[in-house]
Design a protein around this motif. Structure first.
Motif, PDB file in Angstrom:
ATOM      1  N   THR A  72       0.873  -1.162   0.000  1.00  0.00           N
ATOM      2  CA  THR A  72       0.000   0.000   0.000  1.00  0.00           C
ATOM      3  C   THR A  72       0.918   1.221   0.000  1.00  0.00           C
ATOM      4  O   THR A  72       2.140   1.087   0.180  1.00  0.00           O
ATOM      5  N   ARG A  73       0.377   2.387  -0.163  1.00  0.00           N
ATOM      6  CA  ARG A  73       1.209   3.594  -0.102  1.00  0.00           C
ATOM      7  C   ARG A  73       1.949   3.660   1.231  1.00  0.00           C
ATOM      8  O   ARG A  73       3.148   3.920   1.274  1.00  0.00           O
ATOM      9  N   GLU A  74       1.233   3.382   2.325  1.00  0.00           N
ATOM     10  CA  GLU A  74       1.841   3.466   3.657  1.00  0.00           C
ATOM     11  C   GLU A  74       2.930   2.414   3.837  1.00  0.00           C
ATOM     12  O   GLU A  74       4.001   2.708   4.369  1.00  0.00           O
ATOM     13  N   SER A  75       2.680   1.178   3.404  1.00  0.00           N
ATOM     14  CA  SER A  75       3.690   0.134   3.599  1.00  0.00           C
ATOM     15  C   SER A  75       4.881   0.336   2.660  1.00  0.00           C
ATOM     16  O   SER A  75       6.018   0.014   3.025  1.00  0.00           O
ATOM     17  N   ALA A  76       4.659   0.901   1.478  1.00  0.00           N
ATOM     18  CA  ALA A  76       5.774   1.205   0.580  1.00  0.00           C
ATOM     19  C   ALA A  76       6.657   2.296   1.181  1.00  0.00           C
ATOM     20  O   ALA A  76       7.887   2.201   1.138  1.00  0.00           O
ATOM     21  N   ILE A  77       6.045   3.324   1.757  1.00  0.00           N
ATOM     22  CA  ILE A  77       6.810   4.388   2.429  1.00  0.00           C
ATOM     23  C   ILE A  77       7.609   3.803   3.582  1.00  0.00           C
ATOM     24  O   ILE A  77       8.781   4.133   3.774  1.00  0.00           O
ATOM     25  N   GLU A  78       7.000   2.897   4.339  1.00  0.00           N
ATOM     26  CA  GLU A  78       7.700   2.244   5.452  1.00  0.00           C
ATOM     27  C   GLU A  78       8.894   1.425   4.937  1.00  0.00           C
ATOM     28  O   GLU A  78       9.980   1.442   5.527  1.00  0.00           O
ATOM     29  N   LYS A  79       8.705   0.708   3.829  1.00  0.00           N
ATOM     30  CA  LYS A  79       9.792  -0.102   3.257  1.00  0.00           C
ATOM     31  C   LYS A  79      10.942   0.798   2.798  1.00  0.00           C
ATOM     32  O   LYS A  79      12.120   0.479   3.016  1.00  0.00           O
TER      33      LYS A  79
ATOM     34  N   ASN B  95       4.419  -5.930  -5.948  1.00  0.00           N
ATOM     35  CA  ASN B  95       5.684  -6.223  -5.269  1.00  0.00           C
ATOM     36  C   ASN B  95       6.826  -5.337  -5.780  1.00  0.00           C
ATOM     37  O   ASN B  95       7.989  -5.634  -5.550  1.00  0.00           O
ATOM     38  N   LEU B  96       6.482  -4.256  -6.482  1.00  0.00           N
ATOM     39  CA  LEU B  96       7.480  -3.355  -7.058  1.00  0.00           C
ATOM     40  C   LEU B  96       7.444  -2.003  -6.359  1.00  0.00           C
ATOM     41  O   LEU B  96       6.364  -1.481  -6.056  1.00  0.00           O
ATOM     42  N   ILE B  97       8.638  -1.433  -6.139  1.00  0.00           N
ATOM     43  CA  ILE B  97       8.758  -0.082  -5.594  1.00  0.00           C
ATOM     44  C   ILE B  97       9.828   0.644  -6.401  1.00  0.00           C
ATOM     45  O   ILE B  97      10.891   0.086  -6.688  1.00  0.00           O
ATOM     46  N   ALA B  98       9.543   1.898  -6.747  1.00  0.00           N
ATOM     47  CA  ALA B  98      10.534   2.776  -7.372  1.00  0.00           C
ATOM     48  C   ALA B  98      10.806   3.910  -6.399  1.00  0.00           C
ATOM     49  O   ALA B  98       9.874   4.476  -5.812  1.00  0.00           O
ATOM     50  N   VAL B  99      12.084   4.216  -6.205  1.00  0.00           N
ATOM     51  CA  VAL B  99      12.473   5.302  -5.299  1.00  0.00           C
ATOM     52  C   VAL B  99      13.408   6.256  -6.028  1.00  0.00           C
ATOM     53  O   VAL B  99      14.063   5.898  -6.996  1.00  0.00           O
ATOM     54  N   ARG B 100      13.446   7.458  -5.521  1.00  0.00           N
ATOM     55  CA  ARG B 100      14.487   8.397  -5.905  1.00  0.00           C
ATOM     56  C   ARG B 100      15.271   8.688  -4.643  1.00  0.00           C
ATOM     57  O   ARG B 100      14.749   8.550  -3.535  1.00  0.00           O
ATOM     58  N   PHE B 101      16.524   9.059  -4.804  1.00  0.00           N
ATOM     59  CA  PHE B 101      17.355   9.262  -3.618  1.00  0.00           C
ATOM     60  C   PHE B 101      18.445  10.268  -3.920  1.00  0.00           C
ATOM     61  O   PHE B 101      18.730  10.589  -5.083  1.00  0.00           O
ATOM     62  N   ALA B 102      19.027  10.776  -2.868  1.00  0.00           N
ATOM     63  CA  ALA B 102      20.233  11.595  -2.965  1.00  0.00           C
ATOM     64  C   ALA B 102      21.051  11.319  -1.715  1.00  0.00           C
ATOM     65  O   ALA B 102      20.507  11.161  -0.621  1.00  0.00           O
ATOM     66  N   TYR B 103      22.366  11.223  -1.904  1.00  0.00           N
ATOM     67  CA  TYR B 103      23.245  11.087  -0.749  1.00  0.00           C
ATOM     68  C   TYR B 103      24.428  12.014  -0.894  1.00  0.00           C
ATOM     69  O   TYR B 103      24.759  12.464  -1.998  1.00  0.00           O
TER      70      TYR B 103
ATOM     71  N   TRP C 220       8.785   6.893  -5.032  1.00  0.00           N
ATOM     72  CA  TRP C 220       8.395   7.496  -6.306  1.00  0.00           C
ATOM     73  C   TRP C 220       7.102   6.850  -6.806  1.00  0.00           C
ATOM     74  O   TRP C 220       6.167   7.532  -7.163  1.00  0.00           O
ATOM     75  N   ALA C 221       7.059   5.503  -6.804  1.00  0.00           N
ATOM     76  CA  ALA C 221       5.881   4.778  -7.270  1.00  0.00           C
ATOM     77  C   ALA C 221       5.924   3.361  -6.711  1.00  0.00           C
ATOM     78  O   ALA C 221       6.972   2.891  -6.276  1.00  0.00           O
TER      79      ALA C 221
ATOM     80  N   GLU D  20      16.072   4.129  -8.128  1.00  0.00           N
ATOM     81  CA  GLU D  20      16.179   2.679  -7.967  1.00  0.00           C
ATOM     82  C   GLU D  20      14.835   2.049  -8.273  1.00  0.00           C
ATOM     83  O   GLU D  20      13.788   2.593  -7.915  1.00  0.00           O
ATOM     84  N   ASN D  21      14.896   0.879  -8.898  1.00  0.00           N
ATOM     85  CA  ASN D  21      13.715   0.046  -9.099  1.00  0.00           C
ATOM     86  C   ASN D  21      13.933  -1.234  -8.315  1.00  0.00           C
ATOM     87  O   ASN D  21      14.978  -1.878  -8.464  1.00  0.00           O
ATOM     88  N   TRP D  22      12.962  -1.576  -7.483  1.00  0.00           N
ATOM     89  CA  TRP D  22      13.079  -2.743  -6.608  1.00  0.00           C
ATOM     90  C   TRP D  22      11.977  -3.751  -6.919  1.00  0.00           C
ATOM     91  O   TRP D  22      10.829  -3.393  -7.140  1.00  0.00           O
TER      92      TRP D  22
END
Length: 155
Positions: free
Chosen positions: A11-18, A83-91, A78-79, A107-109
């Motif tokens: 869900t949106r909430e569980s993806a944010i948590e992951k 079972n798929l999650i896309a994130v953007r990141f900066a370090y 990001w989306a 990243e695509n997971w």
């Protein structure tokens, strides 16, 4: 089989948590700890390097954090779908000569049903910055909850 919640389908909430859990793990800079959230045969593409399995993940991260000093990372959802999650990141990090960089990426997971990450594709660009341009000033380790995220920083 040990589950690593939250589990797909997300869900949106569980993806944010992951995503936050992944950020916290990487900010620990502990290759062994980080490797345990990936499947034993996890496949990565990180920039132009291909990594397969936990042993190679540990080797990769050990090399990475020996070069990228004072590493601090922020990830943002990001989306997501199933079972798929896309994130953007900066370090931000610096090299042994004290040159600072901000590295931006996506990243695509792909996760297994037990919540372990099976596939990770990362595209990353490095931007040299002056130390005075740094935005990540928290003590090494987990980003404080009240620290701005990528969107709040305008990244």
């Amino acid at each position: 089989m040990t589950a690593h919640p939250p589990l797909p389908p997300f869900t949106r909430e569980s993806a944010i948590e992951k995503v936050r859990s992944a950020e916290d793990g990487w900010n620990s800079r502990d290759p062994q700890k980080v490797s345990r959230v990936y499947t034993k045969d996890s496949r990565w593409r990180n920039r132009s390097e291909w990594v397969t399995g936990r042993d190679e993940i540990v080797d990769f991260l050990t090399r990475k954090w020996s070069r990228e000093l004072d590493y601090r990372l922020i990830k943002e959802l990001w989306a997501f779908d199933g079972n798929l999650i896309a994130v953007r990141f900066a370090y931000e990090s610096h090299d042994t000569e004290g040159n600072w960089y901000r590295s931006f990426g996506n990243e695509n997971w792909e996760f297994e049903e037990d919540g372990l990450l099976a596939v990770r594709h990362a595209s990353i660009n490095d931007v040299p910055i002056k130390e005075s341009e740094r935005k990540y000033h928290w003590p090494l380790g987990r980003r404080p909850d009240d620290h701005p995220g990528l969107s709040q920083l305008g990244f």
